[in-house]
Design a protein around this motif. Structure first.
Motif, PDB file in Angstrom:
ATOM      1  N   PRO A 127     -17.204  -3.064  -5.188  1.00 33.87           N
ATOM      2  CA  PRO A 127     -16.126  -4.088  -4.407  1.00 33.87           C
ATOM      3  C   PRO A 127     -14.961  -4.695  -5.485  1.00 33.87           C
ATOM      4  CG  PRO A 127     -18.337  -4.539  -3.731  1.00 33.87           C
ATOM      5  CD  PRO A 127     -18.553  -3.483  -5.055  1.00 33.87           C
ATOM      6  N   MET A 128     -15.358  -4.608  -6.701  1.00 33.02           N
ATOM      7  CA  MET A 128     -14.413  -4.949  -7.834  1.00 33.02           C
ATOM      8  C   MET A 128     -13.137  -4.122  -8.100  1.00 33.02           C
ATOM      9  SD  MET A 128     -15.123  -8.020  -8.134  1.00 33.02           S
ATOM     10  CE  MET A 128     -13.882  -8.537  -9.492  1.00 33.02           C
ATOM     11  N   LEU A 129     -13.245  -2.830  -7.666  1.00 36.02           N
ATOM     12  CA  LEU A 129     -12.448  -1.670  -7.934  1.00 36.02           C
ATOM     13  C   LEU A 129     -11.240  -1.972  -7.357  1.00 36.02           C
ATOM     14  CD1 LEU A 129     -11.922   1.199  -9.094  1.00 36.02           C
ATOM     15  CD2 LEU A 129     -12.318   1.975  -6.548  1.00 36.02           C
ATOM     16  N   MET A 130     -10.960  -2.602  -6.142  1.00 35.63           N
ATOM     17  CA  MET A 130      -9.786  -3.257  -5.533  1.00 35.63           C
ATOM     18  C   MET A 130      -9.027  -4.274  -6.136  1.00 35.63           C
ATOM     19  SD  MET A 130      -9.092  -0.981  -3.518  1.00 35.63           S
ATOM     20  CE  MET A 130      -7.363  -1.950  -2.670  1.00 35.63           C
ATOM     21  N   VAL A 131      -9.951  -4.910  -7.118  1.00 34.85           N
ATOM     22  CA  VAL A 131      -9.524  -6.158  -7.981  1.00 34.85           C
ATOM     23  C   VAL A 131      -8.961  -5.681  -9.078  1.00 34.85           C
ATOM     24  CG1 VAL A 131     -10.045  -8.435  -8.816  1.00 34.85           C
ATOM     25  CG2 VAL A 131     -10.925  -7.643  -6.535  1.00 34.85           C
ATOM     26  N   ASN A 132      -9.973  -4.819  -9.699  1.00 33.07           N
ATOM     27  CA  ASN A 132      -9.677  -4.530 -11.143  1.00 33.07           C
ATOM     28  C   ASN A 132      -8.605  -3.392 -11.507  1.00 33.07           C
ATOM     29  OD1 ASN A 132     -11.316  -6.521 -12.309  1.00 33.07           O
ATOM     30  ND2 ASN A 132     -13.176  -4.987 -11.883  1.00 33.07           N
ATOM     31  N   GLN A 133      -8.938  -2.166 -10.393  1.00 37.10           N
ATOM     32  CA  GLN A 133      -8.006  -1.060 -10.535  1.00 37.10           C
ATOM     33  C   GLN A 133      -7.556  -0.739  -9.232  1.00 37.10           C
ATOM     34  OE1 GLN A 133     -11.569   0.893 -12.849  1.00 37.10           O
ATOM     35  NE2 GLN A 133      -9.621   2.030 -13.924  1.00 37.10           N
ATOM     36  N   PRO A 134      -6.798  -1.480  -8.391  1.00 29.82           N
ATOM     37  CA  PRO A 134      -6.322  -1.046  -6.916  1.00 29.82           C
ATOM     38  C   PRO A 134      -5.564   0.194  -7.034  1.00 29.82           C
ATOM     39  CG  PRO A 134      -5.002  -2.894  -7.898  1.00 29.82           C
ATOM     40  CD  PRO A 134      -6.258  -2.399  -8.904  1.00 29.82           C
ATOM     41  N   GLN A 135      -4.938   0.540  -8.039  1.00 33.93           N
ATOM     42  CA  GLN A 135      -3.893   1.712  -7.834  1.00 33.93           C
ATOM     43  C   GLN A 135      -4.935   2.998  -7.924  1.00 33.93           C
ATOM     44  OE1 GLN A 135      -0.872   1.932  -7.640  1.00 33.93           O
ATOM     45  NE2 GLN A 135      -0.957   4.014  -7.204  1.00 33.93           N
ATOM     46  N   PHE A 136      -6.253   2.942  -8.549  1.00 34.08           N
ATOM     47  CA  PHE A 136      -6.929   4.091  -8.476  1.00 34.08           C
ATOM     48  C   PHE A 136      -7.375   4.641  -7.057  1.00 34.08           C
ATOM     49  CE2 PHE A 136     -10.999   6.326  -8.895  1.00 34.08           C
ATOM     50  CZ  PHE A 136     -10.718   7.129  -9.623  1.00 34.08           C
ATOM     51  N   VAL A 137      -7.662   3.517  -6.025  1.00 33.49           N
ATOM     52  CA  VAL A 137      -7.866   4.202  -4.799  1.00 33.49           C
ATOM     53  C   VAL A 137      -6.575   4.852  -4.108  1.00 33.49           C
ATOM     54  CG1 VAL A 137      -8.232   3.296  -2.250  1.00 33.49           C
ATOM     55  CG2 VAL A 137      -9.185   2.076  -4.100  1.00 33.49           C
ATOM     56  N   PHE A 138      -5.368   4.586  -4.511  1.00 35.37           N
ATOM     57  CA  PHE A 138      -4.248   5.358  -3.774  1.00 35.37           C
ATOM     58  C   PHE A 138      -4.141   6.735  -4.820  1.00 35.37           C
ATOM     59  CE2 PHE A 138      -3.508   0.921  -2.606  1.00 35.37           C
ATOM     60  CZ  PHE A 138      -3.304   1.202  -1.286  1.00 35.37           C
TER      61      PHE A 138
ATOM     62  N   GLY B  24       0.723  -1.266  -0.052  1.00 31.45           N
ATOM     63  CA  GLY B  24       0.065   0.048   0.049  1.00 31.45           C
ATOM     64  C   GLY B  24       0.771   1.204   0.035  1.00 31.45           C
ATOM     65  N   LEU B  25       1.946   1.195   0.792  1.00 32.29           N
ATOM     66  CA  LEU B  25       2.775   2.426   0.885  1.00 32.29           C
ATOM     67  C   LEU B  25       3.477   2.589  -0.677  1.00 32.29           C
ATOM     68  CD1 LEU B  25       4.473   2.114   4.279  1.00 32.29           C
ATOM     69  CD2 LEU B  25       2.864   3.735   3.463  1.00 32.29           C
ATOM     70  N   TYR B  26       3.901   1.571  -1.347  1.00 35.47           N
ATOM     71  CA  TYR B  26       4.509   1.567  -2.607  1.00 35.47           C
ATOM     72  C   TYR B  26       3.531   2.035  -3.527  1.00 35.47           C
ATOM     73  CZ  TYR B  26       6.367   0.194  -7.104  1.00 35.47           C
ATOM     74  OH  TYR B  26       6.903   0.010  -8.173  1.00 35.47           O
ATOM     75  N   ALA B  27       2.267   1.564  -3.680  1.00 37.61           N
ATOM     76  CA  ALA B  27       0.967   2.233  -4.462  1.00 37.61           C
ATOM     77  C   ALA B  27       1.004   3.755  -4.202  1.00 37.61           C
ATOM     78  CB  ALA B  27      -0.113   1.432  -4.336  1.00 37.61           C
ATOM     79  N   LEU B  28       1.011   4.347  -3.156  1.00 37.05           N
ATOM     80  CA  LEU B  28       0.616   5.428  -2.594  1.00 37.05           C
ATOM     81  C   LEU B  28       1.764   6.401  -2.988  1.00 37.05           C
ATOM     82  CD1 LEU B  28      -1.052   7.623  -1.043  1.00 37.05           C
ATOM     83  CD2 LEU B  28      -0.106   7.318   0.952  1.00 37.05           C
ATOM     84  N   GLY B  29       3.004   5.993  -2.760  1.00 37.49           N
ATOM     85  CA  GLY B  29       4.184   6.544  -3.372  1.00 37.49           C
ATOM     86  C   GLY B  29       4.443   6.841  -4.797  1.00 37.49           C
ATOM     87  N   ARG B  30       3.789   5.867  -5.342  1.00 32.92           N
ATOM     88  CA  ARG B  30       3.619   5.914  -7.351  1.00 32.92           C
ATOM     89  C   ARG B  30       2.863   6.897  -7.395  1.00 32.92           C
ATOM     90  NH1 ARG B  30       3.211   0.080  -9.859  1.00 32.92           N
ATOM     91  NH2 ARG B  30       1.230   0.332  -8.717  1.00 32.92           N
TER      92      ARG B  30
END
Length: 508
Positions: free
Chosen positions: A345-356, A4-10
């Motif tokens: 619910p499928m957002l974290m599966v299909n596009q998890p980077q979008f949340v960050f 999660g920290l890596y995704a947020l940093g990106r």
């Protein structure tokens, strides 16, 4: 955690570049200007900017919308402090103490406190957004069509009970929004429903024109129907906040942040309720209760922290469950869908980077809000002096162009005008608009979930009540409705009083 920290940093690395910074500063400034104009709202700002950013890349467009959202909620505190007129409904609580401080010659100090509270609340909400959205999204993976039906219905019921003083009027507006989403061809068999032979209705009512009418044209007509109030702008002293004002009330900031995020997560409640709840909680816990309403720094800090913390709070269920927490987040969710992002619910599966990405966007909006709040106070105050006879026609043109731009259909302009006039009449009759907006947004989820559930169960309604989560949501929904029946409410209160009395008598 490390992933999660890596995704947020990106995400942060991608947005802290030249053009995203330009978009963030420009959109936040536009949002602040909209917030400074009484009668306009964050919902209107997001709806209009959605039409203007339709051709932009998705991340850039959503960045602009989030920044405008944050800026509009913050900008309304300016008129609340200087004119005793809240720029948006979320800033009404700030009038109580902000204007009193301005009358004492401390307008600059009041604006500095409002800025600190807004930034602190937004940062706390961003932390919750980063931590809670992935967890809630994973939990929601166990939801099916049956659960989403009850979740959507619960959202409409909650918005109806909390928005406005009469829950029946709120429920009626919520179900009116649900009905409008049924117009057009159904999603499974393409049968026309409620079109009455009008070919243009076969495609259904476009969401953005309906929202522009409900929050744009209706607000323009409401503002123009009210008498003009003379704006007396106080001279502003230093807006750089005192460190003591911030450190002294750290408990108030933390409490208001928690309340703001919690109320933001509740479907359809909104930033105004978060501000009032935070203000009431701060007054109950304060040692200076007599100062509230007479220029209390703590009261102003609580109100502005609560409403800004509810912004990320409202985005959390929109991303994880596709159930928006407020009217502006409902329009934001619709804009995400238009730009190819499917919340749920499928957002974290299909596009998890979008949340960050959304976390980074909200952080960027907060930094832009801090910059404008501290260094561009006096130029921003010029917007307050612009006559409404100039502003409102310009907004009307933007509403018309925005409604037409989505699909280049003149029929969408007619829809905007019809819903706008109806919304104005309903406002005069004290019918709340937020449940109507939530009904429009959640109607599609409710309709599809009901049909899918009936298809999976071969027409059997039993799974809607026997599955554990469904049973819980159904019980809470029915209990919420029964609490507004006088006899049932009195019985529950009596039982509650008796239980508390027995607990107090127990020996320690």
């Amino acid at each position: 955690m490390l992933d999660g920290l890596y995704a947020l940093g990106r995400s942060l690395a991608a947005f802290f570049t030249f053009w995203p910074l330009v978009y963030a500063l420009g959109a936040t400034l536009v949002g602040i200007l909209v917030g400074c104009m009484p009668g306009l709202s964050a919902t209107l700002a997001i709806a209009l900017l959605t039409t203007l950013t339709i051709q932009m890349p998705p991340n850039d467009a959503i960045l602009i919308l989030i920044c405008a959202y944050v800026g509009a909620i913050y900008g309304g505190s300016r008129t609340a402090i200087l004119l005793n007129i809240p720029g948006t409904a979320a800033n009404a609580a700030a009038c109580l103490d902000g204007y009193q401080l301005a009358l004492k010659g401390q307008a600059g100090r009041a604006m500095g406190i409002a800025t600190c509270g807004s930034v602190a609340g937004s940062l706390f909400g961003i932390l919750c957004l980063a931590l809670l959205t992935p967890a809630l999204g994973e939990m929601a993976l166990s939801f099916g069509a049956f659960e989403f039906f009850w979740l959507a219905l619960f959202g409409v019921m909650m918005s109806g009970t909390i928005a406005g003083s009469d829950p029946v009027k709120g429920w009626l507006m919520g179900f009116a929004g649900l009905f409008l989403t049924l117009i057009g061809q159904d999603g499974m068999h393409a049968h026309d429903r409620f079109t009455f032979g009008v070919p243009e209705l076969s495609g259904g009512l476009s969401l953005i024109p309906a929202l522009i009418g409900a929050f744009g044209l209706a607000e323009i007509l409401t503002v123009l129907s009210e008498p003009i109030r003379k704006a007396m702008v106080n001279s502003a002293d230093s807006v750089i906040p005192r460190i003591r004002d911030v450190v002294q009330y750290w408990r108030t900031i933390l409490r208001s942040g928690v309340i703001g995020v919690y109320i933001g997560i509740l479907p359809g409640v909104g930033e105004d309720m978060a501000a009032w709840s935070s203000y009431a909680a701060a007054r109950r816990a304060s040692r200076e209760k007599e100062q509230f309403g007479k220029g209390s720094v703590e009261g102003l800090m609580a109100a502005e922290t609560g409403d800004n913390a509810s912004i990320p709070g409202g985005i959390i269920p929109a991303l994880a469950l596709a159930i928006p927490g407020s009217a502006p987040s409902a329009v934001l969710m619709a804009a995400m869908i238009i730009h190819g992002v499917q919340p749920g619910p499928m957002l974290m599966v299909n596009q998890p980077q979008f949340v960050f990405d959304v976390v980074a966007m909200t952080l960027l909006a907060t930094l832009a809000m801090l910059f404008f709040g501290l260094f561009l106070v006096r130029p921003l105050l010029a917007i307050i002096r612009i006559p409404r006879t100039i502003i409102m026609p310009v907004i009307m043109v933007l509403c018309t162009v925005g409604s037409f731009a989505i699909a280049s259909r003149l029929f969408d302009v007619y829809i905007m005008l019809f819903i706008g006039v109806c919304g104005f009449v309903l406002r005069r009759l004290n019918y709340p608009i937020p449940p109507f907006v939530l009904g429009i947004v959640l109607g599609d989820i409710l309709d599809k979930s009901l049909r899918r559930g009936l298809t999976l169960s071969n027409g059997d309604l039993t799974p809607f009540f026997t599955r554990p989560i469904c049973a819980l949501l159904a019980a809470v929904t029915v209990f919420t409705m029964l609490m507004y029946v006088p006899g049932f409410n009195r019985r529950v209160r009596a039982i509650n009083t008796r239980v508390w009395g027995l607990l107090r008598r127990q020996p320690r």
